[in-house]
Design a protein around this motif. Sequence first.
Motif, mmCIF file in Angstrom:
data_model
loop_
_atom_site.group_PDB
_atom_site.id
_atom_site.type_symbol
_atom_site.label_atom_id
_atom_site.label_comp_id
_atom_site.label_asym_id
_atom_site.label_seq_id
_atom_site.Cartn_x
_atom_site.Cartn_y
_atom_site.Cartn_z
ATOM 1 N N GLY A 181 0.823 -1.197 0.000
ATOM 2 C CA GLY A 181 0.000 0.000 0.000
ATOM 3 C C GLY A 181 0.864 1.257 0.000
ATOM 4 N N THR A 182 0.410 2.289 0.679
ATOM 5 C CA THR A 182 1.148 3.547 0.763
ATOM 6 C C THR A 182 2.219 3.449 1.838
ATOM 7 N N VAL A 183 3.458 3.760 1.460
ATOM 8 C CA VAL A 183 4.598 3.661 2.363
ATOM 9 C C VAL A 183 5.223 5.041 2.511
ATOM 10 N N THR A 184 5.563 5.408 3.754
ATOM 11 C CA THR A 184 6.226 6.680 4.044
ATOM 12 C C THR A 184 7.630 6.413 4.556
ATOM 13 N N VAL A 185 8.620 7.091 3.940
ATOM 14 C CA VAL A 185 10.025 6.872 4.277
ATOM 15 C C VAL A 185 10.676 8.224 4.528
ATOM 16 N N SER A 186 11.521 8.285 5.543
ATOM 17 C CA SER A 186 12.289 9.496 5.806
ATOM 18 C C SER A 186 13.334 9.689 4.710
ATOM 19 N N VAL A 187 13.436 10.915 4.204
ATOM 20 C CA VAL A 187 14.406 11.196 3.138
ATOM 21 C C VAL A 187 15.830 10.934 3.609
ATOM 22 N N ARG A 226 0.151 11.685 5.965
ATOM 23 C CA ARG A 226 -0.339 10.936 7.113
ATOM 24 C C ARG A 226 -1.611 11.578 7.675
ATOM 25 N N PHE A 227 -1.703 12.904 7.583
ATOM 26 C CA PHE A 227 -2.884 13.636 8.026
ATOM 27 C C PHE A 227 -3.445 14.443 6.857
ATOM 28 N N GLU A 228 -4.738 14.714 6.922
ATOM 29 C CA GLU A 228 -5.391 15.602 5.959
ATOM 30 C C GLU A 228 -6.246 16.608 6.724
ATOM 31 N N LEU A 229 -5.968 17.882 6.496
ATOM 32 C CA LEU A 229 -6.756 18.964 7.070
ATOM 33 C C LEU A 229 -7.703 19.479 5.992
ATOM 34 N N TYR A 230 -8.978 19.622 6.334
ATOM 35 C CA TYR A 230 -9.929 20.109 5.349
ATOM 36 C C TYR A 230 -10.935 21.061 5.996
ATOM 37 N N HIS A 231 -11.426 21.975 5.181
ATOM 38 C CA HIS A 231 -12.382 22.976 5.647
ATOM 39 C C HIS A 231 -13.301 23.331 4.485
ATOM 40 N N THR A 232 -14.593 23.121 4.666
ATOM 41 C CA THR A 232 -15.585 23.495 3.670
ATOM 42 C C THR A 232 -16.608 24.400 4.330
ATOM 43 N N ALA A 233 -17.102 25.359 3.577
ATOM 44 C CA ALA A 233 -18.083 26.299 4.132
ATOM 45 C C ALA A 233 -18.899 26.906 3.004
ATOM 46 N N LEU A 286 -4.920 9.186 8.274
ATOM 47 C CA LEU A 286 -4.986 8.092 7.321
ATOM 48 C C LEU A 286 -4.306 6.859 7.906
ATOM 49 N N LEU A 287 -5.102 5.882 8.267
ATOM 50 C CA LEU A 287 -4.566 4.650 8.829
ATOM 51 C C LEU A 287 -3.816 3.850 7.784
ATOM 52 N N ASN A 288 -4.336 3.815 6.559
ATOM 53 C CA ASN A 288 -3.670 3.180 5.425
ATOM 54 C C ASN A 288 -4.195 3.845 4.161
ATOM 55 N N SER A 289 -4.076 3.175 3.028
ATOM 56 C CA SER A 289 -4.464 3.790 1.760
ATOM 57 C C SER A 289 -5.971 3.900 1.590
ATOM 58 N N TRP A 290 -6.772 3.233 2.456
ATOM 59 C CA TRP A 290 -8.218 3.278 2.254
ATOM 60 C C TRP A 290 -9.012 3.573 3.530
ATOM 61 N N ALA A 291 -8.406 3.490 4.704
ATOM 62 C CA ALA A 291 -9.123 3.706 5.963
ATOM 63 C C ALA A 291 -8.586 4.950 6.669
ATOM 64 N N ARG A 325 -17.497 15.537 16.324
ATOM 65 C CA ARG A 325 -17.646 14.103 16.085
ATOM 66 C C ARG A 325 -16.291 13.440 15.885
ATOM 67 N N LEU A 326 -16.261 12.166 16.235
ATOM 68 C CA LEU A 326 -15.103 11.314 15.987
ATOM 69 C C LEU A 326 -15.599 10.074 15.267
ATOM 70 N N GLY A 327 -15.072 9.800 14.073
ATOM 71 C CA GLY A 327 -15.610 8.696 13.299
ATOM 72 C C GLY A 327 -14.554 7.995 12.468
ATOM 73 N N MET A 328 -14.975 6.890 11.880
ATOM 74 C CA MET A 328 -14.148 6.100 10.985
ATOM 75 C C MET A 328 -14.642 6.284 9.563
ATOM 76 N N GLY A 329 -13.718 6.149 8.603
ATOM 77 C CA GLY A 329 -14.105 6.336 7.213
ATOM 78 C C GLY A 329 -13.284 5.482 6.279
ATOM 79 N N ILE A 330 -13.770 5.380 5.048
ATOM 80 C CA ILE A 330 -13.054 4.681 3.981
ATOM 81 C C ILE A 330 -12.924 5.640 2.800
ATOM 82 N N ASN A 331 -11.855 5.460 2.029
ATOM 83 C CA ASN A 331 -11.594 6.295 0.862
ATOM 84 C C ASN A 331 -11.392 5.403 -0.350
ATOM 85 N N TRP A 332 -11.750 5.933 -1.509
ATOM 86 C CA TRP A 332 -11.495 5.200 -2.746
ATOM 87 C C TRP A 332 -11.216 6.178 -3.877
#
Length: 344
Positions: free
Chosen positions: A61-67, A277-284, A307-312, A337-344
């Motif tokens: 899946g998605t891998v993060t590596v220190s430069v 690893r994180f996504e900040l979003y704001h809609t209004a 982002l727990l992995n590439s889809w959760a 709210r605190l919730g779980m989600g999936i992405n595709w």
Amino acid sequence: MAGASRLGVNMLLRSWFFILICLFSGHSLADTVWLDNGDRLSGRIELIEGGRLVMATELAGTVTVSVSRIRTLESDRGLLIKTHDHAERALSLRASETPGEVLLVNGAVQSLALRDIRQLLEPRPLIEDWQWSGKAAAALDVKQADSDTRDLDISVDTKARHGDWRHELGYEFERDFRNEQKSRHVWEAEYDLSWFFADKWFWQTSLGYRRDFLEEVARRRQLGVGPGYEWWNNSLGHFETAARLGHLRLDRRDGSAWHASALALEWDYRRFLFGKRFELYHTAETLIPDASEIRWSVDAELGLRYLLNSWASLSLIADWDYLNATDGSDINYRRYRLGMGINW
């Protein structure tokens, strides 16, 4: 003779088949990253930012590596590279024999230290085929204290892009209970159709419907059209604004209706942080109706998604619904709210 002829044809077909395989496999070559411990990663480099490389691999899946752990890397794709003092587009990247460096191919070949790369990302391609993405999230909050609380929130957002056209569809359902009494029961849906008539500019048509089973306003219908501007859209996120003129209709529970023309100002901001690893979003959306009863209203959402992995993902979300009325009957509703989600 016939058998020999058939044998020759079969050998010729096999030869051409082998050549085609080699040609197509050459186009599907993956990016490669060599680490300082001798390991090698193969996949598709998505991003370098903040001293971290994000790579999409087939197995992990998605891998993060220190430069700092990367010895060198290579890619045969065109990439945008930003250093401390300038930005340029490289036709490809070649592995360097010097640890901690990479060779930029852009006409001439030049060496670049990996630690000097502030950002590396793939330029946005010209969209010809259909691209479909979306996310779904669910939040359930159950508390037993001075008052029993049960909150349920389900949301689904999906987006499809083809050429100059973009379709967006969103749905949200909310139902809350306080001491076995229903305190909130709402569902709403929205559809946006955007036509990009220029590189950044688009014309948007928006349809919205909201059904409330408890409050005084039982139904809300909204239609608007107007221009929008996409400030940026890349692998780090996107930001766009839109202004629409439209019509707003409110149906009250007593059977009466209220309608007016309205100006809608909308923005959508999304930004990946810490190597995706994180996504900040704001809609209004701010509504300014042409009516004496309501001055303006705001429907805003601010969230941080881990982002727990590439889809959760795990999300922390804050909602704010505000309506400023001339008679003092303002609405000021906040929710966390605190919730779980999936992405595709």
